[in-house]
Design a protein around this motif. Structure first.
Motif, short mmCIF file in Angstrom:
data_model
loop_
_atom_site.label_atom_id
_atom_site.label_comp_id
_atom_site.label_asym_id
_atom_site.label_seq_id
_atom_site.Cartn_x
_atom_site.Cartn_y
_atom_site.Cartn_z
N LYS A 97 17.28 -28.55 3.78
CA LYS A 97 18.06 -28.71 2.57
C LYS A 97 19.11 -29.80 2.73
O LYS A 97 19.37 -30.59 1.82
CB LYS A 97 18.72 -27.39 2.18
N VAL A 98 19.74 -29.84 3.89
CA VAL A 98 20.79 -30.84 4.15
C VAL A 98 20.18 -32.21 4.44
O VAL A 98 20.70 -33.24 4.00
CB VAL A 98 21.67 -30.39 5.33
N PHE A 99 19.03 -32.23 5.15
CA PHE A 99 18.43 -33.50 5.56
C PHE A 99 17.16 -33.81 4.78
O PHE A 99 16.29 -32.94 4.61
CB PHE A 99 18.07 -33.47 7.05
N ALA A 100 17.05 -35.07 4.36
CA ALA A 100 15.77 -35.58 3.88
C ALA A 100 14.86 -35.76 5.10
O ALA A 100 15.35 -35.94 6.22
CB ALA A 100 15.97 -36.91 3.17
N PRO A 101 13.55 -35.72 4.95
CA PRO A 101 12.66 -35.88 6.10
C PRO A 101 12.82 -37.28 6.73
O PRO A 101 12.75 -38.29 6.04
CB PRO A 101 11.26 -35.72 5.50
N THR A 102 13.05 -37.32 8.03
CA THR A 102 13.11 -38.56 8.80
C THR A 102 12.39 -38.31 10.12
O THR A 102 12.06 -37.17 10.45
CB THR A 102 14.55 -38.99 9.09
N LYS A 103 12.17 -39.37 10.88
CA LYS A 103 11.54 -39.20 12.19
C LYS A 103 12.34 -38.22 13.05
O LYS A 103 11.77 -37.36 13.72
CB LYS A 103 11.44 -40.55 12.91
N ALA A 104 13.67 -38.37 13.02
CA ALA A 104 14.52 -37.53 13.87
C ALA A 104 14.47 -36.07 13.45
O ALA A 104 14.33 -35.17 14.29
CB ALA A 104 15.95 -38.05 13.85
N SER A 105 14.59 -35.80 12.15
CA SER A 105 14.59 -34.40 11.71
C SER A 105 13.21 -33.77 11.91
O SER A 105 13.10 -32.61 12.29
CB SER A 105 15.04 -34.29 10.25
N ARG A 106 12.15 -34.54 11.67
CA ARG A 106 10.80 -34.01 11.90
C ARG A 106 10.59 -33.69 13.38
O ARG A 106 9.92 -32.71 13.73
CB ARG A 106 9.75 -35.01 11.44
N ARG A 107 11.15 -34.54 14.25
CA ARG A 107 10.99 -34.32 15.69
C ARG A 107 11.67 -33.02 16.12
O ARG A 107 11.13 -32.26 16.94
CB ARG A 107 11.55 -35.51 16.45
#
Length: 333
Positions: free
Chosen positions: A201-211
């Motif tokens: 909810k806080v983060f849009a999907p990015t390489k870092a958050s997906r990792r």
């Protein structure tokens, strides 16, 4: 420093000159660009000297905070390896010519700091962001955080005409969609639940958050039916955070977090055998469970309006490992 201009009403000769608010002096920058480059060069030099023989006392003169904790843990891990397994130390340095400096103007009394986008390869675009803070008592600058970014495209930091940045509040900033505390909670949620509660909810999907979310999902099946691997938040002594205004009115926020990973056997008769990189903490003793502690530095861009933030990089280091030995080893001891 900008000059103060005064305007006088000539129709009333005895009126005192007044200072225009729009031309009031700006706060001074934390330091000059040349001084920042000197601090980076000094860091590279002394860091190499300290790393060559894992000199913690010398390292303490150029590092502090979460970065120092991470570096010392690397020393500890290396010292737990047999000499034959230790990699020869290779000196390195940051490329000063390619460094991008983000030096904020700071009001009197504010702790002085600056950020820099750095590359350790000459001619290569910066791929990490570091934070340096001043230690007035020792009259020196020390690096407290460094984050490896997933992209060489850096956030667009707002700079004034003289090239200086604007520091904004990293905590309790109502002008931003999220502050450092909410970002930290969301990162921890990525690890502990796969982002179910707040992370996605806080983060849009990015390489870092997906990792981070993948780390959680991989752990769930790591041992099959023979054990479990669970993440949790941990006491975090590194609560300082740093924020710079971005060109879109949002901010780049640099913060740190601490989390644990606990691996445990599913039932008696099973054991976890520590690997060679665990030796410094676990001494090759089989365990029924092991709790690893990680200290991490994180970087996120946060919008000014109510939209998701973007986690653009994070860097972690294991700083401890502990757990109960097998009963047979306890009895033997």
């Amino acid at each position: 420093m900008a000059l103060t201009s005064c305007t006088t009403d000539h129709s009333t000769p005895h009126t005192k000159p007044t200072t225009s608010a729009s031309t009031a002096p700006k706060p001074d920058p934390a330091l000059s660009p040349d001084q920042a480059r000197e601090a980076i060069a000094r860091y590279s030099k002394i860091n190499n000297e300290a790393n060559a023989d894992r000199n913690r006392r010398l390292l303490d003169t150029v590092e502090d905070g979460p970065l120092y904790a991470m570096s010392v843990s690397d020393y500890t891990e290396t010292e737990g390896l047999p000499t034959a397994d230790r990699e020869p130390y290779e000196p390195w340095s940051y490329d000063i010519a390619s460094a991008k400096l983000y030096i904020p103007r700071l009001a009197d009394g504010q702790a002085r700091w600056f950020a820099a986008a750095l590359s350790s390869e000459k001619g290569k675009a910066p791929s990490r962001v570091a934070v340096f803070t001043e230690r007035p008592r020792h009259e020196r600058w020390e690096m407290v955080s460094v984050v490896d970014l997933d992209s060489h495209k850096l956030p667009d930091i707002a700079l004034d005409r003289e090239g200086y940045a604007t520091a904004v509040a990293a905590h309790d900033n109502k002008q931003l969609a999220a502050d450092a505390d909410l970002l930290r909670a969301a990162v921890l949620d990525n690890f502990t639940t796969g982002g179910t509660n707040t992370g996605t909810k806080v983060f849009a999907p990015t390489k870092a958050s997906r990792r981070q979310i993948k780390v959680h999902s991989d752990a769930a099946t790591r041992f099959g039916d023979k054990g479990t691997s669970v993440f949790d938040g941990a006491d975090n002594p590194h609560t300082d955070a740093y924020a710079l205004k971005t060109a879109d009115g949002g901010a780049l926020i640099l913060f740190s977090h601490t989390h644990t990973q606990t691996d445990a056997v599913a039932h008696s008769g099973l054991q976890i055998n520590p690997g060679k990189h665990d030796r410094a903490w676990l001494h090759d003793v089989p365990r029924t469970s092991i709790t690893y502690t990680f200290v991490c530095n994180d970087a996120a861009t946060v919008p000014a309006k109510a939209q998701p933030s973007r986690l653009i990089g994070y860097t972690c280091a294991r700083t401890n490992a502990s757990g109960p030995p097998l009963p047979s080893w306890t009895a033997r001891a």
